[in-house]
Design a protein around this motif. Sequence first.
Motif, PDB file in Angstrom:
ATOM      1  N   ARG A 128      17.738  -1.202 -41.480  1.00 19.82           N
ATOM      2  CA  ARG A 128      16.775  -1.173 -42.889  1.00 19.82           C
ATOM      3  C   ARG A 128      15.627  -1.157 -42.517  1.00 19.82           C
ATOM      4  NH1 ARG A 128      19.048  -6.608 -45.103  1.00 19.82           N
ATOM      5  NH2 ARG A 128      18.103  -7.990 -44.095  1.00 19.82           N
ATOM      6  N   GLY A 129      15.136  -1.060 -43.406  1.00 25.55           N
ATOM      7  CA  GLY A 129      13.571  -0.952 -43.521  1.00 25.55           C
ATOM      8  C   GLY A 129      12.937  -2.666 -44.044  1.00 25.55           C
ATOM      9  N   TYR A 130      11.277  -2.844 -43.517  1.00 24.08           N
ATOM     10  CA  TYR A 130      11.191  -3.949 -44.686  1.00 24.08           C
ATOM     11  C   TYR A 130       9.044  -4.023 -44.692  1.00 24.08           C
ATOM     12  CZ  TYR A 130       9.291  -6.265 -39.535  1.00 24.08           C
ATOM     13  OH  TYR A 130       8.698  -6.194 -38.709  1.00 24.08           O
ATOM     14  N   ASP A 131       8.661  -4.522 -44.925  1.00 22.96           N
ATOM     15  CA  ASP A 131       7.634  -4.354 -45.051  1.00 22.96           C
ATOM     16  C   ASP A 131       6.883  -5.829 -44.744  1.00 22.96           C
ATOM     17  OD1 ASP A 131       7.168  -2.291 -47.035  1.00 22.96           O
ATOM     18  OD2 ASP A 131       6.900  -2.994 -48.760  1.00 22.96           O
ATOM     19  N   SER A 132       7.031  -6.880 -44.789  1.00 26.40           N
ATOM     20  CA  SER A 132       6.426  -8.373 -43.392  1.00 26.40           C
ATOM     21  C   SER A 132       7.503  -9.298 -43.617  1.00 26.40           C
ATOM     22  CB  SER A 132       5.155  -8.750 -44.664  1.00 26.40           C
ATOM     23  OG  SER A 132       6.039  -8.885 -46.107  1.00 26.40           O
ATOM     24  N   ARG A 189      10.159  -0.252 -46.916  1.00 26.28           N
ATOM     25  CA  ARG A 189      11.296   1.495 -46.222  1.00 26.28           C
ATOM     26  C   ARG A 189      10.707   1.782 -44.678  1.00 26.28           C
ATOM     27  NH1 ARG A 189      14.213   3.743 -50.226  1.00 26.28           N
ATOM     28  NH2 ARG A 189      13.973   5.700 -48.654  1.00 26.28           N
ATOM     29  N   ALA A 190      11.401   2.217 -44.075  1.00 25.92           N
ATOM     30  CA  ALA A 190      11.216   2.688 -42.738  1.00 25.92           C
ATOM     31  C   ALA A 190      11.355   3.858 -42.506  1.00 25.92           C
ATOM     32  CB  ALA A 190      11.644   1.632 -41.839  1.00 25.92           C
ATOM     33  N   GLU A 191      10.321   4.854 -41.974  1.00 33.07           N
ATOM     34  CA  GLU A 191      10.482   6.009 -41.504  1.00 33.07           C
ATOM     35  C   GLU A 191      10.556   7.064 -40.437  1.00 33.07           C
ATOM     36  OE1 GLU A 191       7.247  10.193 -41.422  1.00 33.07           O
ATOM     37  OE2 GLU A 191       6.513   7.717 -41.751  1.00 33.07           O
ATOM     38  N   ILE A 192      11.970   7.466 -39.889  1.00 35.79           N
ATOM     39  CA  ILE A 192      12.228   7.529 -38.932  1.00 35.79           C
ATOM     40  C   ILE A 192      12.155   8.779 -38.829  1.00 35.79           C
ATOM     41  CG2 ILE A 192      14.675   8.270 -37.798  1.00 35.79           C
ATOM     42  CD1 ILE A 192      13.977   5.220 -38.412  1.00 35.79           C
ATOM     43  N   ASP A 193      11.563   9.723 -37.690  1.00 42.01           N
ATOM     44  CA  ASP A 193      11.025  10.828 -37.834  1.00 42.01           C
ATOM     45  C   ASP A 193      11.990  11.295 -35.854  1.00 42.01           C
ATOM     46  OD1 ASP A 193      10.176  13.367 -36.386  1.00 42.01           O
ATOM     47  OD2 ASP A 193       8.350  12.567 -36.960  1.00 42.01           O
ATOM     48  N   GLY A 241       5.496   1.545 -42.043  1.00 43.85           N
ATOM     49  CA  GLY A 241       4.080   1.917 -41.394  1.00 43.85           C
ATOM     50  C   GLY A 241       3.569   2.831 -40.652  1.00 43.85           C
ATOM     51  N   THR A 242       4.454   3.137 -39.376  1.00 48.29           N
ATOM     52  CA  THR A 242       4.056   3.774 -38.535  1.00 48.29           C
ATOM     53  C   THR A 242       5.303   4.133 -38.049  1.00 48.29           C
ATOM     54  OG1 THR A 242       2.368   2.406 -37.823  1.00 48.29           O
ATOM     55  CG2 THR A 242       3.696   4.107 -36.223  1.00 48.29           C
ATOM     56  N   ALA A 243       5.896   5.381 -38.243  1.00 50.16           N
ATOM     57  CA  ALA A 243       7.284   6.340 -38.081  1.00 50.16           C
ATOM     58  C   ALA A 243       8.434   6.011 -36.993  1.00 50.16           C
ATOM     59  CB  ALA A 243       6.993   8.031 -37.971  1.00 50.16           C
ATOM     60  N   GLU A 244       9.054   5.441 -36.789  1.00 46.02           N
ATOM     61  CA  GLU A 244       9.629   5.132 -35.530  1.00 46.02           C
ATOM     62  C   GLU A 244      10.678   7.085 -34.795  1.00 46.02           C
ATOM     63  OE1 GLU A 244      11.933   4.499 -32.476  1.00 46.02           O
ATOM     64  OE2 GLU A 244      11.065   2.824 -33.583  1.00 46.02           O
ATOM     65  N   VAL A 245       9.680   7.505 -34.045  1.00 46.20           N
ATOM     66  CA  VAL A 245      10.209   8.819 -33.574  1.00 46.20           C
ATOM     67  C   VAL A 245      10.934   8.512 -32.102  1.00 46.20           C
ATOM     68  CG1 VAL A 245       9.153  10.491 -32.179  1.00 46.20           C
ATOM     69  CG2 VAL A 245       7.427   9.008 -33.623  1.00 46.20           C
ATOM     70  N   LEU A 246      12.123   9.295 -32.750  1.00 50.58           N
ATOM     71  CA  LEU A 246      13.260   8.992 -31.240  1.00 50.58           C
ATOM     72  C   LEU A 246      13.111  10.347 -30.640  1.00 50.58           C
ATOM     73  CD1 LEU A 246      16.455   9.046 -34.746  1.00 50.58           C
ATOM     74  CD2 LEU A 246      15.116   7.363 -33.361  1.00 50.58           C
ATOM     75  N   GLU A 247      14.132   9.634 -29.430  1.00 49.85           N
ATOM     76  CA  GLU A 247      13.561  10.461 -28.238  1.00 49.85           C
ATOM     77  C   GLU A 247      14.591  11.282 -27.838  1.00 49.85           C
ATOM     78  OE1 GLU A 247      11.960   8.196 -25.033  1.00 49.85           O
ATOM     79  OE2 GLU A 247      10.288   8.094 -25.707  1.00 49.85           O
ATOM     80  N   GLY A 248      15.619  10.825 -28.494  1.00 49.40           N
ATOM     81  CA  GLY A 248      16.775  11.739 -28.728  1.00 49.40           C
ATOM     82  C   GLY A 248      17.778  11.277 -29.879  1.00 49.40           C
ATOM     83  N   SER A 249      19.031  11.275 -30.215  1.00 48.28           N
ATOM     84  CA  SER A 249      19.661  11.637 -31.006  1.00 48.28           C
ATOM     85  C   SER A 249      19.916   9.707 -31.214  1.00 48.28           C
ATOM     86  CB  SER A 249      21.221  11.658 -31.337  1.00 48.28           C
ATOM     87  OG  SER A 249      20.869  13.167 -31.190  1.00 48.28           O
ATOM     88  N   GLN A 254      19.956   1.347 -45.107  1.00 56.33           N
ATOM     89  CA  GLN A 254      19.512   1.349 -46.418  1.00 56.33           C
ATOM     90  C   GLN A 254      17.530   0.879 -45.707  1.00 56.33           C
ATOM     91  OE1 GLN A 254      20.118  -2.740 -47.026  1.00 56.33           O
ATOM     92  NE2 GLN A 254      19.534  -2.713 -49.649  1.00 56.33           N
ATOM     93  N   ASN A 255      17.384   2.004 -47.396  1.00 59.12           N
ATOM     94  CA  ASN A 255      15.778   2.130 -46.726  1.00 59.12           C
ATOM     95  C   ASN A 255      15.221   2.602 -46.408  1.00 59.12           C
ATOM     96  OD1 ASN A 255      16.069   0.412 -49.363  1.00 59.12           O
ATOM     97  ND2 ASN A 255      15.477  -1.247 -48.389  1.00 59.12           N
ATOM     98  N   LEU A 256      15.948   3.507 -45.390  1.00 62.62           N
ATOM     99  CA  LEU A 256      15.517   5.048 -44.358  1.00 62.62           C
ATOM    100  C   LEU A 256      15.302   6.052 -45.204  1.00 62.62           C
ATOM    101  CD1 LEU A 256      17.971   4.116 -41.963  1.00 62.62           C
ATOM    102  CD2 LEU A 256      15.724   2.829 -42.179  1.00 62.62           C
ATOM    103  N   ASP A 257      13.755   6.373 -44.313  1.00 60.90           N
ATOM    104  CA  ASP A 257      13.510   8.188 -44.682  1.00 60.90           C
ATOM    105  C   ASP A 257      13.587   8.360 -43.437  1.00 60.90           C
ATOM    106  OD1 ASP A 257      12.767   7.283 -47.548  1.00 60.90           O
ATOM    107  OD2 ASP A 257      10.875   6.807 -46.494  1.00 60.90           O
ATOM    108  N   ILE A 258      14.800   9.166 -43.441  1.00 64.02           N
ATOM    109  CA  ILE A 258      15.199   9.698 -42.244  1.00 64.02           C
ATOM    110  C   ILE A 258      14.686  11.289 -42.564  1.00 64.02           C
ATOM    111  CG2 ILE A 258      17.034  11.132 -41.634  1.00 64.02           C
ATOM    112  CD1 ILE A 258      18.093   8.204 -41.844  1.00 64.02           C
ATOM    113  N   HIS A 259      13.831  12.444 -41.739  1.00 65.79           N
ATOM    114  CA  HIS A 259      13.453  13.399 -41.148  1.00 65.79           C
ATOM    115  C   HIS A 259      13.171  14.075 -40.499  1.00 65.79           C
ATOM    116  CE1 HIS A 259       8.887  12.962 -40.646  1.00 65.79           C
ATOM    117  NE2 HIS A 259       9.766  11.638 -41.172  1.00 65.79           N
ATOM    118  N   ASN A 260      13.358  16.132 -40.372  1.00 64.05           N
ATOM    119  CA  ASN A 260      13.375  16.287 -39.204  1.00 64.05           C
ATOM    120  C   ASN A 260      14.029  16.530 -38.772  1.00 64.05           C
ATOM    121  OD1 ASN A 260      11.665  18.089 -37.588  1.00 64.05           O
ATOM    122  ND2 ASN A 260      10.095  16.299 -36.980  1.00 64.05           N
TER     123      ASN A 260
END
Length: 360
Positions: free
Chosen positions: A71-75, A82-86, A48-56, A104-110
Motif C-alpha cells: 500500500r501507499g503512504y505519504d509520511s 497513494r503510491a505510483e507503480i510504473d 512522490g516518486t514512482a516505483e519503476v519495476l524492472e520486471g514483474s 491498497q492506495n496504489l496507482d498502477i500503470h504502463n
Amino acid sequence: MPSYFIDPSLDSDTGTGTLSDPYGDLQYAISTAGQNTSAGNIYNIKSGTAEVLEGSLSLWSSNIMFGTTIRGYDSVEGDGGRAEIDCDGNSFYIGATAEGLVLQNLDIHNCTGDALVLDRYCYIVNCSFSNIGTNAIEVADESHIIGCHIYDVGGVGISMEDGDTRDNIHVSNCFLHDSSTREMTVAIEGSVNAVGNIIAIKGGIGIRTGFNGSHASIVGNSILSTDATGSTGISIFRAWFVNGVAYNLIEGFTTGLDVSLTSDDAFGAFVYNGFFNCTTDTDIHSNVIHIGAEDNESLPSTPFAKLGTLGISTIADYFAPNDVGNVYAPAGSLVPRYKGAICPSATGGGGGVSSYSFFS
C-alpha cells in the motif's frame, strides 16, 4: 503484521526497511524481508516518486499470501497516501494461484499485457489501473475489488478466473471507463456481485456474467455507452441458480439487458431497471424462468445529468440522476431505492450527491 517501508526516490537495493531507513526498491524489500507465513507483511511505498519495476514482481513459492499487503503512504504508515507503480511495460504481478494478497492506495500503470492476475480471497482497494494493454485485474473466488478507478484498458477491466465451481467475486463502487486510445471489450466479467459501480464505455459490454457455479447479483450500477454504440449493458448467460439484476440505469446499448441462461437450474429476478436509448431494452430468452421484467422501464430521456466533462473529479455530477420516469423512487418497489449508482440530491432535480466516495 510486520511493516516495512520503501522510498522509491532512493532507487537502490539498500536500507533496513524502517521508516527512518527505508528500503530503496520494492522487489528488494520483498526479497529481503522474506515471507511471513503466520500473518503476512505490510509493504508501505512512499508517495512522490514512482516505483519503476524492472520486471514483474516476484513474491514467494508458496501461493498463500497470509494477508500480505502492499500500500501507499505519504509520511506515516496508514495515512492514505497513494503510491505510483510504473510497470515499465511489465505486468505488475502474475500469480494465478496467489491467495490472500491485499493491494491498497496504489496507482498502477504502463503494462503492455495483463496488469494483475491473482487467485482467491484477495482485496484490491482504492487502486487505479491505467495504460494497460490487455486485462487490468483477474481474480477468483471471494475476492473484493472496492473503490478502484480503471481506464485506458485494451481488454477486460475486472475479470474472474473461469471454472465450474467458483464462488462469486465482489466488485463495488468502482469507476471503469474507456480512453481516447483504448476501449474495454468488457468492463466487469465473471460470477460477480456488482454493486454501485459506474461504467462509461463505447462499443463493448458493461457487465457480463458467464461462469457456472454461483449466483449473480447486479444492483444499482450506472452503465453508459458514451457514443451510443455499446453492445450490451448487462449480459447474463451460463450462470447457475438465482440471478438478480435490479435498480440499474443503462443507456446507449444495442441491448440493455440480455439474458440467455443455458442451465435448467437457473432462475432470475430482473426488476426496476431503467433504460434509455437502447435498441432493445430487455431480451430475456424464453427458456429463462424469471419474475419482474414488467417492472423495468424505458425512460423518455437520459437518466444522467452529464454535468461537466466526464472524469474522476466530476463523476458524482456527471452521473447524478435526472428525475425522469421512476429513477428517484421505483413505483411498486419492495425496497424504496433510487436507480443507479449515485443517489439523488436531497432537493431533487440533478446535481446529485454521491452515495459513496471515490478517491481523488
